[in-house]
Design a protein around this motif. Structure first.
Motif, mmCIF file in Angstrom:
data_model
loop_
_atom_site.group_PDB
_atom_site.id
_atom_site.type_symbol
_atom_site.label_atom_id
_atom_site.label_comp_id
_atom_site.label_asym_id
_atom_site.label_seq_id
_atom_site.Cartn_x
_atom_site.Cartn_y
_atom_site.Cartn_z
ATOM 1 N N GLY A 129 0.797 -1.224 0.000
ATOM 2 C CA GLY A 129 0.000 0.000 0.000
ATOM 3 C C GLY A 129 0.824 1.267 0.000
ATOM 4 N N THR A 130 2.128 1.152 0.253
ATOM 5 C CA THR A 130 2.999 2.332 0.246
ATOM 6 C C THR A 130 3.224 2.816 -1.189
ATOM 7 O OG1 THR A 130 4.143 1.604 2.235
ATOM 8 C CG2 THR A 130 5.273 3.221 0.875
ATOM 9 N N THR A 131 3.057 4.115 -1.412
ATOM 10 C CA THR A 131 3.309 4.709 -2.723
ATOM 11 C C THR A 131 4.604 5.504 -2.669
ATOM 12 O OG1 THR A 131 0.952 4.860 -3.248
ATOM 13 C CG2 THR A 131 2.451 6.258 -4.510
ATOM 14 N N LEU A 132 5.483 5.244 -3.606
ATOM 15 C CA LEU A 132 6.810 5.858 -3.626
ATOM 16 C C LEU A 132 7.030 6.560 -4.961
ATOM 17 C CD1 LEU A 132 8.633 2.774 -2.132
ATOM 18 C CD2 LEU A 132 8.251 4.916 -0.944
ATOM 19 N N GLY A 133 7.665 7.703 -4.890
ATOM 20 C CA GLY A 133 7.950 8.463 -6.101
ATOM 21 C C GLY A 133 9.185 7.956 -6.810
ATOM 22 N N LEU A 134 9.184 8.076 -8.114
ATOM 23 C CA LEU A 134 10.376 7.815 -8.919
ATOM 24 C C LEU A 134 10.978 9.176 -9.248
ATOM 25 C CD1 LEU A 134 9.059 4.994 -11.280
ATOM 26 C CD2 LEU A 134 10.761 4.764 -9.467
ATOM 27 N N ASP A 135 11.823 9.649 -8.347
ATOM 28 C CA ASP A 135 12.382 10.984 -8.499
ATOM 29 C C ASP A 135 13.094 11.132 -9.832
ATOM 30 O OD1 ASP A 135 11.400 11.710 -6.064
ATOM 31 O OD2 ASP A 135 13.271 11.315 -4.977
ATOM 32 N N LYS A 136 12.782 12.216 -10.513
ATOM 33 C CA LYS A 136 13.406 12.603 -11.779
ATOM 34 C C LYS A 136 13.012 11.715 -12.950
ATOM 35 C CE LYS A 136 17.353 14.953 -9.690
ATOM 36 N NZ LYS A 136 18.811 15.107 -9.647
ATOM 37 N N VAL A 137 12.055 10.798 -12.761
ATOM 38 C CA VAL A 137 11.486 10.105 -13.920
ATOM 39 C C VAL A 137 10.405 11.011 -14.474
ATOM 40 C CG1 VAL A 137 10.188 8.087 -14.713
ATOM 41 C CG2 VAL A 137 12.049 7.806 -13.079
ATOM 42 N N GLN A 138 10.748 11.746 -15.530
ATOM 43 C CA GLN A 138 9.859 12.757 -16.097
ATOM 44 C C GLN A 138 9.841 12.650 -17.612
ATOM 45 O OE1 GLN A 138 11.538 16.305 -14.416
ATOM 46 N NE2 GLN A 138 10.588 15.997 -12.425
ATOM 47 N N PHE A 139 8.869 13.325 -18.213
ATOM 48 C CA PHE A 139 8.598 13.152 -19.632
ATOM 49 C C PHE A 139 8.515 14.501 -20.327
ATOM 50 C CE2 PHE A 139 6.896 9.699 -17.199
ATOM 51 C CZ PHE A 139 7.156 8.561 -17.940
ATOM 52 N N GLU A 140 8.725 14.460 -21.633
ATOM 53 C CA GLU A 140 8.523 15.656 -22.435
ATOM 54 C C GLU A 140 7.040 16.032 -22.408
ATOM 55 O OE1 GLU A 140 9.966 14.924 -26.336
ATOM 56 O OE2 GLU A 140 12.054 14.627 -25.696
ATOM 57 N N LEU A 161 13.638 -4.465 -7.905
ATOM 58 C CA LEU A 161 12.761 -5.555 -8.330
ATOM 59 C C LEU A 161 13.536 -6.841 -8.582
ATOM 60 C CD1 LEU A 161 10.451 -3.503 -10.706
ATOM 61 C CD2 LEU A 161 9.732 -4.671 -8.617
ATOM 62 N N LEU A 162 14.715 -6.723 -9.143
ATOM 63 C CA LEU A 162 15.522 -7.917 -9.415
ATOM 64 C C LEU A 162 16.040 -8.544 -8.120
ATOM 65 C CD1 LEU A 162 17.535 -6.776 -12.571
ATOM 66 C CD2 LEU A 162 15.530 -8.278 -12.480
ATOM 67 N N GLU A 163 16.341 -7.704 -7.121
ATOM 68 C CA GLU A 163 16.871 -8.216 -5.860
ATOM 69 C C GLU A 163 15.779 -8.654 -4.885
ATOM 70 O OE1 GLU A 163 19.406 -5.172 -4.344
ATOM 71 O OE2 GLU A 163 21.059 -5.652 -5.729
ATOM 72 N N THR A 164 14.518 -8.304 -5.184
ATOM 73 C CA THR A 164 13.393 -8.679 -4.324
ATOM 74 C C THR A 164 12.354 -9.379 -5.199
ATOM 75 O OG1 THR A 164 13.819 -6.573 -3.188
ATOM 76 C CG2 THR A 164 11.879 -7.823 -2.481
ATOM 77 N N ILE A 169 4.362 -4.507 -7.963
ATOM 78 C CA ILE A 169 4.069 -3.081 -7.894
ATOM 79 C C ILE A 169 2.978 -2.685 -8.884
ATOM 80 C CG2 ILE A 169 6.413 -2.502 -7.143
ATOM 81 C CD1 ILE A 169 6.942 -1.519 -10.024
ATOM 82 N N GLU A 170 2.382 -1.545 -8.617
ATOM 83 C CA GLU A 170 1.468 -0.891 -9.545
ATOM 84 C C GLU A 170 2.084 0.442 -9.933
ATOM 85 O OE1 GLU A 170 -3.191 0.059 -9.383
ATOM 86 O OE2 GLU A 170 -1.990 1.385 -8.089
ATOM 87 N N LEU A 171 2.333 0.627 -11.219
ATOM 88 C CA LEU A 171 2.832 1.908 -11.714
ATOM 89 C C LEU A 171 1.655 2.868 -11.867
ATOM 90 C CD1 LEU A 171 5.281 0.595 -14.450
ATOM 91 C CD2 LEU A 171 5.907 1.580 -12.237
ATOM 92 N N VAL A 235 5.778 9.357 -12.995
ATOM 93 C CA VAL A 235 5.250 8.031 -12.672
ATOM 94 C C VAL A 235 5.694 7.668 -11.269
ATOM 95 C CG1 VAL A 235 5.313 5.560 -13.237
ATOM 96 C CG2 VAL A 235 5.152 7.243 -15.066
ATOM 97 N N GLU A 236 4.778 7.159 -10.462
ATOM 98 C CA GLU A 236 5.084 6.643 -9.132
ATOM 99 C C GLU A 236 4.797 5.147 -9.125
ATOM 100 O OE1 GLU A 236 3.639 10.635 -6.708
ATOM 101 O OE2 GLU A 236 2.203 9.053 -7.197
ATOM 102 N N TYR A 237 5.139 4.477 -8.018
ATOM 103 C CA TYR A 237 4.753 3.074 -7.906
ATOM 104 C C TYR A 237 4.231 2.784 -6.509
ATOM 105 C CZ TYR A 237 9.284 2.048 -5.645
ATOM 106 O OH TYR A 237 10.366 2.035 -4.800
ATOM 107 N N ARG A 238 3.246 1.910 -6.463
ATOM 108 C CA ARG A 238 2.639 1.488 -5.203
ATOM 109 C C ARG A 238 2.947 0.021 -4.988
ATOM 110 N NH1 ARG A 238 -2.354 -0.542 -3.296
ATOM 111 N NH2 ARG A 238 -3.057 -0.781 -5.454
ATOM 112 N N VAL A 239 3.381 -0.329 -3.774
ATOM 113 C CA VAL A 239 3.693 -1.725 -3.453
ATOM 114 C C VAL A 239 2.383 -2.491 -3.311
ATOM 115 C CG1 VAL A 239 4.783 -3.270 -1.797
ATOM 116 C CG2 VAL A 239 5.828 -1.040 -2.299
ATOM 117 N N THR A 240 2.233 -3.551 -4.103
ATOM 118 C CA THR A 240 1.017 -4.363 -4.055
ATOM 119 C C THR A 240 1.249 -5.740 -3.440
ATOM 120 O OG1 THR A 240 1.422 -5.127 -6.323
ATOM 121 C CG2 THR A 240 0.000 -3.190 -6.037
#
Length: 242
Positions: A129-140, A161-164, A169-171, A235-240
Protein backbone atom coordinates in the motif's frame (compact mmCIF):
# COMPACT_ATOMS: atom_id res chain seq x y z
CA UNK A 1 46.62 58.82 27.45
CA UNK A 2 43.15 60.21 26.90
CA UNK A 3 43.12 58.69 23.40
CA UNK A 4 44.51 55.38 24.65
CA UNK A 5 47.42 55.53 22.19
CA UNK A 6 51.17 55.01 22.64
CA UNK A 7 54.28 55.04 20.46
CA UNK A 8 57.59 53.30 21.09
CA UNK A 9 60.24 56.02 21.42
CA UNK A 10 63.04 54.18 23.23
CA UNK A 11 63.50 51.33 25.65
CA UNK A 12 63.26 51.96 29.36
CA UNK A 13 60.82 52.92 32.06
CA UNK A 14 58.44 55.80 31.43
CA UNK A 15 57.45 57.99 34.38
CA UNK A 16 55.28 60.96 35.06
CA UNK A 17 56.61 64.25 36.45
CA UNK A 18 56.46 62.85 39.98
CA UNK A 19 58.65 59.92 38.98
CA UNK A 20 55.91 57.32 39.16
CA UNK A 21 56.42 54.51 36.65
CA UNK A 22 53.83 54.44 33.91
CA UNK A 23 55.06 51.75 31.52
CA UNK A 24 57.60 48.98 31.91
CA UNK A 25 59.07 46.66 29.25
CA UNK A 26 57.40 43.29 28.89
CA UNK A 27 59.16 40.56 30.85
CA UNK A 28 59.74 38.64 27.63
CA UNK A 29 61.63 41.60 26.13
CA UNK A 30 59.18 41.90 23.24
CA UNK A 31 58.71 45.48 22.07
CA UNK A 32 55.14 44.99 20.84
CA UNK A 33 52.83 42.18 21.89
CA UNK A 34 51.89 39.92 19.00
CA UNK A 35 48.23 39.76 18.09
CA UNK A 36 46.92 36.21 18.37
CA UNK A 37 45.71 34.84 15.02
CA UNK A 38 42.34 33.03 15.00
CA UNK A 39 42.66 29.24 15.02
CA UNK A 40 42.39 27.64 11.58
CA UNK A 41 39.07 25.95 10.78
CA UNK A 42 38.99 22.22 11.51
CA UNK A 43 39.95 19.97 8.63
CA UNK A 44 37.85 17.08 9.88
CA UNK A 45 34.61 16.66 11.73
CA UNK A 46 32.32 13.92 12.95
CA UNK A 47 28.94 13.04 11.50
CA UNK A 48 26.70 11.49 14.12
CA UNK A 49 23.23 10.20 13.44
CA UNK A 50 20.74 7.37 13.63
CA UNK A 51 19.23 5.00 11.08
CA UNK A 52 15.46 5.16 11.52
CA UNK A 53 12.26 3.78 10.02
CA UNK A 54 10.76 6.70 8.08
CA UNK A 55 7.24 5.89 9.31
CA UNK A 56 7.67 4.76 12.92
CA UNK A 57 11.02 6.53 13.61
CA UNK A 58 12.20 3.37 15.34
CA UNK A 59 15.93 2.55 15.13
CA UNK A 60 17.12 0.06 12.50
CA UNK A 61 20.45 -1.29 13.79
CA UNK A 62 20.41 -4.22 11.33
CA UNK A 63 20.74 -1.93 8.32
CA UNK A 64 23.96 -2.10 6.29
CA UNK A 65 25.47 1.38 6.03
CA UNK A 66 28.34 2.49 3.79
CA UNK A 67 29.68 6.06 3.80
CA UNK A 68 32.57 7.93 2.19
CA UNK A 69 33.68 9.72 -0.96
CA UNK A 70 31.85 8.49 -4.05
CA UNK A 71 33.46 5.27 -5.21
CA UNK A 72 35.41 4.77 -1.97
CA UNK A 73 32.67 4.12 0.59
CA UNK A 74 33.41 2.01 3.65
CA UNK A 75 31.16 -0.01 5.95
CA UNK A 76 30.09 1.87 9.07
CA UNK A 77 29.02 0.01 12.21
CA UNK A 78 25.93 1.03 14.19
CA UNK A 79 24.98 0.50 17.81
CA UNK A 80 21.97 -1.43 19.06
CA UNK A 81 20.09 1.89 18.97
CA UNK A 82 20.94 2.46 15.30
CA UNK A 83 23.50 5.19 16.10
CA UNK A 84 26.51 5.69 13.83
CA UNK A 85 29.55 7.98 13.90
CA UNK A 86 31.72 8.79 10.89
CA UNK A 87 34.74 11.07 10.38
CA UNK A 88 34.17 13.54 7.53
CA UNK A 89 35.90 16.45 5.81
CA UNK A 90 33.61 19.48 6.28
CA UNK A 91 32.40 20.83 2.98
CA UNK A 92 33.10 17.60 1.05
CA UNK A 93 30.25 15.44 -0.24
CA UNK A 94 29.68 12.06 1.40
CA UNK A 95 27.99 9.26 -0.54
CA UNK A 96 25.61 7.12 1.54
CA UNK A 97 24.37 3.63 0.69
CA UNK A 98 21.91 1.91 3.00
CA UNK A 99 20.19 -1.46 2.66
CA UNK A 100 17.81 -3.50 4.80
CA UNK A 101 15.41 -6.25 3.76
CA UNK A 102 11.85 -4.92 3.57
CA UNK A 103 12.97 -1.31 3.00
CA UNK A 104 13.66 0.83 -0.02
CA UNK A 105 17.46 0.95 -0.54
CA UNK A 106 18.94 4.40 -0.12
CA UNK A 107 21.59 5.90 -2.38
CA UNK A 108 22.10 9.55 -1.60
CA UNK A 109 24.68 12.29 -1.12
CA UNK A 110 25.10 14.41 2.02
CA UNK A 111 27.11 17.61 2.58
CA UNK A 112 28.29 17.77 6.22
CA UNK A 113 28.75 21.26 7.65
CA UNK A 114 31.66 22.48 9.76
CA UNK A 115 31.54 21.72 13.45
CA UNK A 116 29.48 18.94 15.02
CA UNK A 117 27.21 17.52 12.31
CA UNK A 118 24.08 15.64 13.33
CA UNK A 119 21.90 14.09 10.63
CA UNK A 120 19.67 11.01 10.88
CA UNK A 121 19.04 8.76 7.88
CA UNK A 122 15.50 7.53 7.23
CA UNK A 123 14.62 4.31 5.42
CA UNK A 124 11.24 3.98 3.73
CA UNK A 125 9.52 0.63 4.47
CA UNK A 126 8.22 -1.38 1.53
CA UNK A 127 4.85 -2.06 3.15
CA UNK A 128 1.93 -3.12 0.97
CA UNK A 129 0.00 0.00 0.00
CA UNK A 130 3.00 2.33 0.25
CA UNK A 131 3.31 4.71 -2.72
CA UNK A 132 6.81 5.86 -3.63
CA UNK A 133 7.95 8.46 -6.10
CA UNK A 134 10.38 7.82 -8.92
CA UNK A 135 12.38 10.98 -8.50
CA UNK A 136 13.41 12.60 -11.78
CA UNK A 137 11.49 10.10 -13.92
CA UNK A 138 9.86 12.76 -16.10
CA UNK A 139 8.60 13.15 -19.63
CA UNK A 140 8.52 15.66 -22.43
CA UNK A 141 5.38 17.78 -22.49
CA UNK A 142 2.51 16.01 -24.25
CA UNK A 143 4.63 12.90 -24.82
CA UNK A 144 5.50 9.54 -23.28
CA UNK A 145 9.15 10.09 -24.23
CA UNK A 146 11.40 9.94 -21.17
CA UNK A 147 13.78 12.78 -20.36
CA UNK A 148 17.40 11.64 -20.26
CA UNK A 149 17.60 12.38 -16.53
CA UNK A 150 15.06 9.62 -15.86
CA UNK A 151 17.33 6.60 -16.26
CA UNK A 152 19.26 6.59 -12.95
CA UNK A 153 15.98 6.33 -11.01
CA UNK A 154 14.67 3.65 -13.37
CA UNK A 155 17.84 1.64 -12.86
CA UNK A 156 17.38 1.85 -9.08
CA UNK A 157 13.81 0.55 -9.35
CA UNK A 158 14.99 -2.21 -11.66
CA UNK A 159 17.68 -3.23 -9.17
CA UNK A 160 15.12 -3.31 -6.36
CA UNK A 161 12.76 -5.55 -8.33
CA UNK A 162 15.52 -7.92 -9.42
CA UNK A 163 16.87 -8.22 -5.86
CA UNK A 164 13.39 -8.68 -4.32
CA UNK A 165 11.71 -11.35 -6.49
CA UNK A 166 8.54 -11.42 -4.37
CA UNK A 167 7.90 -7.68 -4.77
CA UNK A 168 4.98 -6.65 -7.01
CA UNK A 169 4.07 -3.08 -7.89
CA UNK A 170 1.47 -0.89 -9.54
CA UNK A 171 2.83 1.91 -11.71
CA UNK A 172 0.77 5.12 -11.45
CA UNK A 173 1.06 7.65 -14.26
CA UNK A 174 0.40 11.39 -13.95
CA UNK A 175 0.29 14.40 -16.27
CA UNK A 176 -0.03 18.17 -15.91
CA UNK A 177 -3.39 19.83 -16.59
CA UNK A 178 -2.64 21.05 -20.11
CA UNK A 179 -5.18 19.67 -22.60
CA UNK A 180 -8.43 17.72 -22.28
CA UNK A 181 -8.74 15.53 -19.18
CA UNK A 182 -9.56 12.40 -21.21
CA UNK A 183 -6.47 12.77 -23.37
CA UNK A 184 -4.35 13.33 -20.27
CA UNK A 185 -5.55 10.01 -18.85
CA UNK A 186 -4.57 8.30 -22.09
CA UNK A 187 -1.20 10.04 -22.02
CA UNK A 188 -0.56 8.93 -18.43
CA UNK A 189 -1.37 5.35 -19.45
CA UNK A 190 1.21 5.54 -22.23
CA UNK A 191 3.78 6.83 -19.76
CA UNK A 192 3.08 3.89 -17.47
CA UNK A 193 3.53 1.58 -20.46
CA UNK A 194 6.89 3.20 -21.23
CA UNK A 195 8.23 2.58 -17.72
CA UNK A 196 6.82 -0.97 -17.62
CA UNK A 197 8.40 -1.74 -20.99
CA UNK A 198 11.79 -0.63 -19.66
CA UNK A 199 11.52 -2.88 -16.59
CA UNK A 200 10.25 -5.92 -18.52
CA UNK A 201 12.91 -5.47 -21.20
CA UNK A 202 15.56 -5.67 -18.47
CA UNK A 203 14.34 -8.88 -16.89
CA UNK A 204 11.34 -8.20 -14.64
CA UNK A 205 8.38 -10.54 -15.16
CA UNK A 206 5.48 -8.68 -16.72
CA UNK A 207 3.00 -10.23 -14.28
CA UNK A 208 4.71 -8.43 -11.37
CA UNK A 209 3.77 -5.00 -12.74
CA UNK A 210 0.29 -3.51 -13.16
CA UNK A 211 -0.48 0.03 -14.26
CA UNK A 212 -2.93 2.88 -13.76
CA UNK A 213 -3.24 6.21 -15.59
CA UNK A 214 -4.54 9.09 -13.48
CA UNK A 215 -4.08 12.00 -15.85
CA UNK A 216 -3.88 15.33 -14.05
CA UNK A 217 -6.10 14.32 -11.13
CA UNK A 218 -3.29 14.19 -8.55
CA UNK A 219 -0.81 17.06 -9.17
CA UNK A 220 2.32 17.18 -7.05
CA UNK A 221 3.06 20.84 -7.76
CA UNK A 222 1.41 23.94 -9.21
CA UNK A 223 0.37 23.87 -12.87
CA UNK A 224 0.84 27.66 -13.22
CA UNK A 225 4.38 27.49 -14.65
CA UNK A 226 6.23 25.09 -16.93
CA UNK A 227 8.96 24.51 -14.34
CA UNK A 228 6.43 23.12 -11.87
CA UNK A 229 4.16 21.47 -14.44
CA UNK A 230 7.13 19.30 -15.33
CA UNK A 231 7.03 17.85 -11.81
CA UNK A 232 3.49 16.66 -12.44
CA UNK A 233 4.48 14.69 -15.54
CA UNK A 234 5.69 11.69 -13.58
CA UNK A 235 5.25 8.03 -12.67
CA UNK A 236 5.08 6.64 -9.13
CA UNK A 237 4.75 3.07 -7.91
CA UNK A 238 2.64 1.49 -5.20
CA UNK A 239 3.69 -1.72 -3.45
CA UNK A 240 1.02 -4.36 -4.06
CA UNK A 241 2.80 -7.44 -2.68
CA UNK A 242 5.99 -8.54 -0.94
Amino acid sequence: MRRGEAELVRRGIYTDLAGCALLRPASSGAEVAAVSAPPPPPTTGTWRGRILDAVTLQPLPQAKLRLGPAGAETTVLTTAQGVFSFLVDPGRAVAAHLQLAGYLPLDSTYHPRRGPYVQDILLQPLAVGTTLGLDKVQFEQGSSRLLSTSYPALRRLLKLLLETPSLTIELRGHTDNVGPAEKNVQLSERRVATVKSYLVHHGVAEARITGLGLGGAEPRASNDREATRQLNRRVEYRVTGR
